[in-house]
Design an enzyme around this catalytic site. Structure first.
Site, PDB file in Angstrom:
ATOM      1  N   GLU A 165       1.173  -0.832  -0.064  1.00  0.00           N
ATOM      2  CA  GLU A 165       0.261  -0.112   0.678  1.00  0.00           C
ATOM      3  C   GLU A 165       0.637   1.266   0.131  1.00  0.00           C
ATOM      4  O   GLU A 165       1.039   1.843   1.171  1.00  0.00           O
ATOM      5  CB  GLU A 165      -1.739   0.411   1.305  1.00  0.00           C
ATOM      6  N   GLU A 360      -4.977  -8.610   0.314  1.00  0.00           N
ATOM      7  CA  GLU A 360      -5.658  -8.052   1.259  1.00  0.00           C
ATOM      8  C   GLU A 360      -6.844  -7.650   1.973  1.00  0.00           C
ATOM      9  O   GLU A 360      -8.439  -7.538   0.444  1.00  0.00           O
ATOM     10  CB  GLU A 360      -5.479  -6.913   2.077  1.00  0.00           C
TER      11      GLU A 360
HETATM   12  O1  IFM Z   1      -3.909  -2.881   9.269  1.00  0.00           O
HETATM   13  C1  IFM Z   1      -3.614  -2.610   8.060  1.00  0.00           C
HETATM   14  C2  IFM Z   1      -2.846  -3.060   6.914  1.00  0.00           C
HETATM   15  O2  IFM Z   1      -1.086  -3.176   7.536  1.00  0.00           O
HETATM   16  C3  IFM Z   1      -2.631  -2.257   5.452  1.00  0.00           C
HETATM   17  N1  IFM Z   1      -4.114  -2.880   5.093  1.00  0.00           N
HETATM   18  C4  IFM Z   1      -5.255  -2.904   5.510  1.00  0.00           C
HETATM   19  C5  IFM Z   1      -5.221  -2.766   7.072  1.00  0.00           C
HETATM   20  C6  IFM Z   1      -6.595  -2.597   7.806  1.00  0.00           C
HETATM   21  O3  IFM Z   1      -7.459  -1.137   7.495  1.00  0.00           O
END
Ligand code: IFM
Length: 449
Positions: A165, A360
Site C-alpha cells: 500500500e 488483503e
Molecule cells: O492493518 C492494515 C494493514 O496494515 C494494511 N492494510 C489495511 C489493514 C487494515 O486497516
C-alpha cells in the site's frame, strides 16, 4: 451488520490452483522491539496523541517468540500461503534475519507457502533521518534491503511482494500526517509515491538478479463513486480516483502517470524511471480491498472520516455511504464493489494486466463469535467469484488478518483477526470465522476430489 444465525450456503467452487492465504505485517504482530533498530512507527507512537489508545507495538502479538504456534494456526486453517512482512529495522540489526530464516523454515516444514512483503510501512528511523521516501536515495537503499533478504531466504521463497500500500504510506503518512512519519505535506507528498514506485522497480531488479520469478506488489484500491451526477462532484471523484488508485497502478501497468501527474514527479529523467518501475517488475498484481468511497466536490469544513481528519482544503470531500452495514472502523460493507473493482481493472488495463491476487480483504469486529466477519468474508468471496465468472484472471485471496493486531494509529482498538489475541496473556483463540473458513476450504478441496 445484523448477525445471522442461519448457516450460509456453500461457496461456489474456485478454480484448481487458486491460492488461499492469510496476511499479517511485521510491526503489527512481531513485538521484540528491543531486538531490532527503531522504526518510524516507534518514534510516531512515542508522540503524545498519535495513537488512539496511547499504545505501542513493542509487544503486539509477541509473534517472534510465538511464531511456531502461529504457523500451526495457519496450517490448521488449511490455507496454502502465509503473507508476512520482513521488518527492515530488524534486518538492519545483527542477527535480525535469523528470525525470518526460522519463520520460513517453519512454514516450509508445515507445508505453507511463505509470501514475504519487503516493506509494510515500518521504515528504519536511520533511513527516515536521511529523508526517508521523500529522498530518491531511499529507493536504492530499499533495493539493497531486497537483495539482502533474497540472499538469505530466496532459496525457499518463490513468491515476493515488494511494497504494501504505497498509496496509504504516501497519503496517510506524508500528506495528512495521520500515520508515521506524520508529515502534513498535502500535494508536496507526491515524491513519496514516485520514490516508492521506483523502489519497487529497483527491488524487483534485485529479486530478478537472484532468480525470483513470481514478483508482485500489494496496492490498495477501491471503486470511487461520485456523490452525484453534478459536474463538480464527478470531477472531484475523478481526481480522488486518480490519487488513490491510478497514480499507483498506471505507472506499474502502463508505464506512465495519469495525465497531469508526471510533471509533478521528481527526478531528471521521468521516462527512464518509468521504465524501471514498469519493465519486467510484475508477474502478478496484488489488490488490497476494503471498501468503495463516495466522493464529492470540496466542502467548507474539515471532515472526520474513519478516524481521519480530512482538511477542507483538499480538492474533494469524502461522503458517507448509506444503506450498507458498517464495520467497527465505520467502513461500509459493500461486497459487490469488489466485483466492480476487479472487472474495472480488467476493462481499464486489458492485455497489459498481470494476473490479479487479492492480497488483503477483511474487517474489524469485536468478539470471537464473529458472525459479521463470516458474512463479510462470504460476501466478498462470492463477489470475487462473480469477477472470475466474468473472465477476470484472479489467482488468489488472502484474508486480513490471521491475528488481531496493532492497527497503526488505532492501536489495539480494532480487531481484524480470524484468531483473537488476548494482549495480556497472549492466548490465541480461534474465532467462529476461523472455523468457518477452515470448513469452507475443506469443502473446496472435497468438491475437487
Ligand atoms: O492493518 C492494515 C494493514 O496494515 C494494511 N492494510 C489495511 C489493514 C487494515 O486497516
Amino acid at each position: 451488520m445484523t448477525a445471522t444465525e442461519e448457516p450460509l450456503s456453500p461457496l461456489p467452487s474456485f478454480p484448481p490452483g487458486f491460492l488461499w492465504g492469510v496476511s499479517t505485517s511485521a510491526h503489527q504482530i512481531e513485538g521484540a522491539a528491543d531486538r531490532r533498530a527503531p522504526s518510524i512507527w516507534d518514534a510516531f507512537s512515542a508522540e503524545p496523541g498519535r495513537i488512539r489508545d496511547g499504545s505501542t507495538a513493542d509487544t503486539a502479538c509477541d509473534h517472534v517468540a510465538r511464531h511456531r504456534e502461529d504457523v500451526a494456526l495457519v496450517r490448521d486453517l488449511g490455507v496454502d500461503a502465509y503473507r508476512f512482512s520482513v521488518s527492515w529495522p530488524r534486518v538492519l540489526t545483527t542477527g535480525g534475519l535469523d528470525f525470518y530464516d526460522r519463520l520460513v523454515d517453519e512454514l516450509c516444514a508445515q507445508g505453507v507457502l511463505p509470501v514475504p512483503t519487503l516493506f509494510h510501512w515500518d521504515l528504519p528511523v536511520e533511513v527516515q533521518e536521511r529523508g526517508g521516501w521523500l529522498e530518491r536515495d531511499t529507493a536504492a537503499r530499499f533495493a539493497d534491503h531486497a537483495a539482502t533478504v533474497v540472499a538469505r531466504i530466496g532459496d525457499r521463497v518463490t513468491r515476493w511482494i515488494t511494497l504494501n500500500e504505497p498509496a496509504e504510506h504516501t497519503l496517510l503518512g506524508h500528506a495528512l500526517g495521520e500515520h508515521a512519519p506524520g508529515h502534513k505535506l498535502l500535494f508536496d507528498a507526491l515524491p513519496v509515491a514516485h520514490h516508492q514506485l521506483l523502489g519497487h522497480g529497483l527491488a524487483a531488479r534485485a529479486l530478478r538478479a537472484a532468480g525470483a520469478r513470481e514478483i508482485g506488489i500489494a496496492n490498495s484500491h477501491g471503486p470511487t463513486w461520485p456523490a452525484s451526477t453534478e459536474q463538480a462532484d464527478v470531477e472531484a471523484a475523478d481526481l480522488y480516483d486518480i490519487i488513490l488508485n491510478r497514480l499507483f497502478s498506471d505507472p506499474l501497468i502502463l508505464g506512465r502517470y495519469p495525465d497531469g501527474f508526471g510533471e509533478l514527479m521528481p527526478g531528471d529523467d521521468l521516462a527512464a524511471d518509468l521504465k524501471v518501475i514498469s519493465e519486467d517488475t510484475l508477474d502478478w498484481y496484488g489488490i488490497n480491498f476494503y471498501q468503495p468511497t463516495k466522493v464529492g466536490a470540496p466542502g467548507t469544513a474539515d471532515v472526520e472520516f474513519s478516524g481521519l481528519t480530512l482538511p477542507a482544503e483538499l480538492p474533494f470531500s469524502v461522503r458517507e455511504i448509506e444503506g450498507h452495514p458498517k464495520t467497527d472502523f465505520d467502513w461500509p460493507v459493500v461486497p459487490e464493489a469488489l466485483t466492480e473493482l476487479l472487472t474495472g481493472f480488467r476493462d481499464r488495463y486489458g492485455d497489459r494486466l498481470p494476473p490479479l491476487v487479492v492480497t488483503e480483504n477483511g474487517c474489524a469486529y469485536e468478539g470471537v463469535d464473529d458472525r459479521e466477519r463470516i458474512a463479510y468474508l462470504d460476501g466478498h468471496l462470492r463477489a470475487l467469484h462473480r469477477a472470475l465468472e466474468q473472465g477476470v484472471d484472479v489467482r488468489g485471496y488472502f484474508v486480513w488478518s490471521l491475528l488481531d493486531n496493532w492497527e497503526w494509529a488505532e492501536g489495539y482498538t480494532k480487531r481484524f483477526g480470524l484468531v483473537h489475541v488476548d494482549y495480556t496473556t497472549q492466548v490465541r483463540t480461534p474465532k467462529a470465522s476461523y472455523g468457518w473458513l477452515r470448513d469452507a476450504l475443506r469443502a473446496q478441496r472435497a468438491s475437487r476430489a
